[in-house]
Design an enzyme around this catalytic site. Structure first.
Site, PDB file in Angstrom:
ATOM      1  CE  LYS A  83      -3.954   1.850   2.656  1.00  0.00           C
ATOM      2  NZ  LYS A  83      -4.800   1.589   3.847  1.00  0.00           N
ATOM      3  CB  SER A 164      -7.902   3.558   2.835  1.00  0.00           C
ATOM      4  OG  SER A 164      -7.034   3.026   3.830  1.00  0.00           O
ATOM      5  CB  SER A 188      -8.317   0.631   5.899  1.00  0.00           C
ATOM      6  OG  SER A 188      -8.960   1.868   6.065  1.00  0.00           O
TER       7      SER A 188
END
Length: 485
Positions: A83, A164, A188
């Site tokens: 990420k 996210s 997330s």
């Protein structure tokens, strides 16, 4: 080349590497070709934000090492995406999806990245994400960032990706990498894992180091693996383990971390366990299709020997409301992170990010930045606000002591089972672990999963249950990448 990359597991890849059917360099090239064909062309999934320019060199060196000395372990030569809020001290940026940080380079690897490299993993690139972990503004769709654009759900274009860690989940689902790393503050990992039909392990806060990860909340953040199988997720978890004395949250894990979590991959892991279903509040947003999928999953678990306590309602569920904890922690946590980027860093404070966005509104403010502004100008950064102190204490009381702890003690439970990621708010504020596992698809192809949750450092129990359910259900399927519904 006959090796089939689609849905290939770490075990499949290691067997092919050891047999000489494929090299890690060829493997990286195969993933890059899929990214070129489907992520940046064709359907334009948009899950991959940046490719490591040294990925092929790293892969080739690991191939040589395998030939000369053998593999370091299961992660040797395995391509991983991170990420975009996870530091790499290499030629890649770490921006949290923000154009304001598009030229930001970390001085060194995050602790978990160091561990992955030591295990022989190939850091192939960075995955797109919801900008600033969906803490930039209101109304911004999950999976959108000003730097990377919008991540699409490969199963159904009308379905959200979740966030996210949208890119981390979608890239794994589409077989653009073998495994990935996401981060979670409040859903997330679990949310995009559920909507992307992949496994997501959200560990106990304190199991994995947070050092070198662009933060959102000092008390709730954690990284975690995302994969197509429970086994692969656990192998990734193993590779990221390690003692980091610079992360104060790790002080609670003494004697509670296991050296090898694959010991808990038990196909009979549901036999004799007690699983509670907190139906009150957590089922209100389910459609009839989703409810049917959930109930079918519960029935399967019962057939596999689990005792289902239904309902096992969390008495505080409706008392848990807005908390100012994350808002108050964001500015201080982010500014501390930015201050450690070094003297050459172009952005050093949250205020500078806000000012940059104001100066480039067309590129950066498609959805505004009201949350960034609120964090900068309504919080002191000293954690002295009475409402912050009270909210933090209330979160622990309602989510831990009188919430999860109480219901598990009352019914003598080994785990709670939530539909989709709907339990993320309470488990994240408690700092407790969860694993989301695919459980089926709706009539329009949208994925749906179930989430196993428990108390701190109960990952072994959760892994047993998640693995047993996965092996019995085997519902996951890759997206076609040919057409949307």
């Amino acid at each position: 080349m006959s090796f089939e990359i689609v849905e290939a597991t770490i075990t499949d890849i290691q067997a092919a590497l050891d047999a000489g059917e494929i090299t890690s360099k060829q493997l990286v090239l195969m993933y890059l070709e899929r990214i070129a064909d489907h992520d940046k062309n064709g359907l334009t999934i948009n899950s991959v934000l940046e490719i490591n320019p040294d990925a092929l060199f790293i892969a080739e060196s690991l191939d040589v090492e395998r030939t000369l000395r053998g593999a370091r372990g299961p992660m040797h030569g395995i391509p991983v995406l991170l990420k975009d809020n996870i530091n790499t001290g290499d030629k890649m940026h770490t921006s949290a999806g923000s154009l304001a940080l598009a030229d930001s380079f970390a001085l060194e690897d995050a602790f978990i990245v160091t561990k992955l490299r030591e295990a022989g993993a190939i850091i192939m690139g960075k995955a797109n994400m919801t900008e600033f972990a969906n803490f930039m503004t209101n109304g911004m769709p999950s999976g959108y960032s000003s730097r990377g654009g919008q991540v699409l759900n490969p199963y159904n274009i009308s379905s959200p990706t979740g966030g996210s860690s949208a890119g981390s989940a979608v890239a794994v689902a589409c077989n653009f990498c073998t495994v990935s790393v996401g981060t979670e503050t409040s859903g997330s990992i679990l949310n995009p894992g559920n909507l992307g039909s992949v496994i997501g392990i959200k560990p106990t806060v304190g199991l994995l180091s947070r050092s070198g990860i662009l933060p959102l909340s000092n008390t709730q953040d954690t990284a975690g693996p995302m994969a197509r199988t429970v086994t692969d997720a656990v192998l990734m978890l193993n590779a990221m383990l390690g003692r980091d004395d610079s992360d104060a949250a790790m002080g609670s894990n003494y004697g509670r971390i296991h050296e090898d979590y694959t010991d808990f991959l038990d196909k009979d892991g549901l036999q004799g366990v007690r699983i509670g279903i907190p139906r009150d509040y957590y089922f209100e947003e389910l459609t009839e299709e989703q409810l049917a999928l959930f109930n079918a999953s519960v029935e399967l678990m019962s057939e596999m020997g689990a005792t289902i306590v239904d309902p096992a309602d969390i008495r505080t569920a409706r008392e848990i409301s807005y908390s100012s904890v994350v808002l108050n922690e964001f500015k201080t946590s982010l500014n501390a992170y930015l201050s450690r980027l070094g003297p050459g860093a172009p952005i050093r404070t949250l205020k500078q990010i806000i000012d940059y966005n104001h100066a480039h509104p067309i590129e950066t403010l498609k959805y505004g930045q009201i949350t960034l502004i609120e964090a900068e100008y309504t919080t002191s950064g000293t954690f002295t606000e009475p409402h912050y102190i009270r909210d933090r204490a209330t979160d622990l009381k309602l989510c831990k002591e009188e919430g999860i702890d109480a219901v598990m003690k009352e019914h003598q439970l080994d785990a709670l089972l939530f539909p989709a990621d709907f339990g993320a708010r309470i488990t994240s504020r408690a700092g407790y672990p969860s694993i989301v596992v695919p459980s089926g698809y709706t009539g329009v192809g949208a994925p749906f999963g179930v989430t196993f949750s428990a108390k701190a450092y109960q990952e072994p129990q959760l892994i047993k249950m998640a693995y047993a359910f996965e092996q019995a259900s085997k519902v996951r399927k890759p997206p076609s990448l040919r057409s949307f519904i």
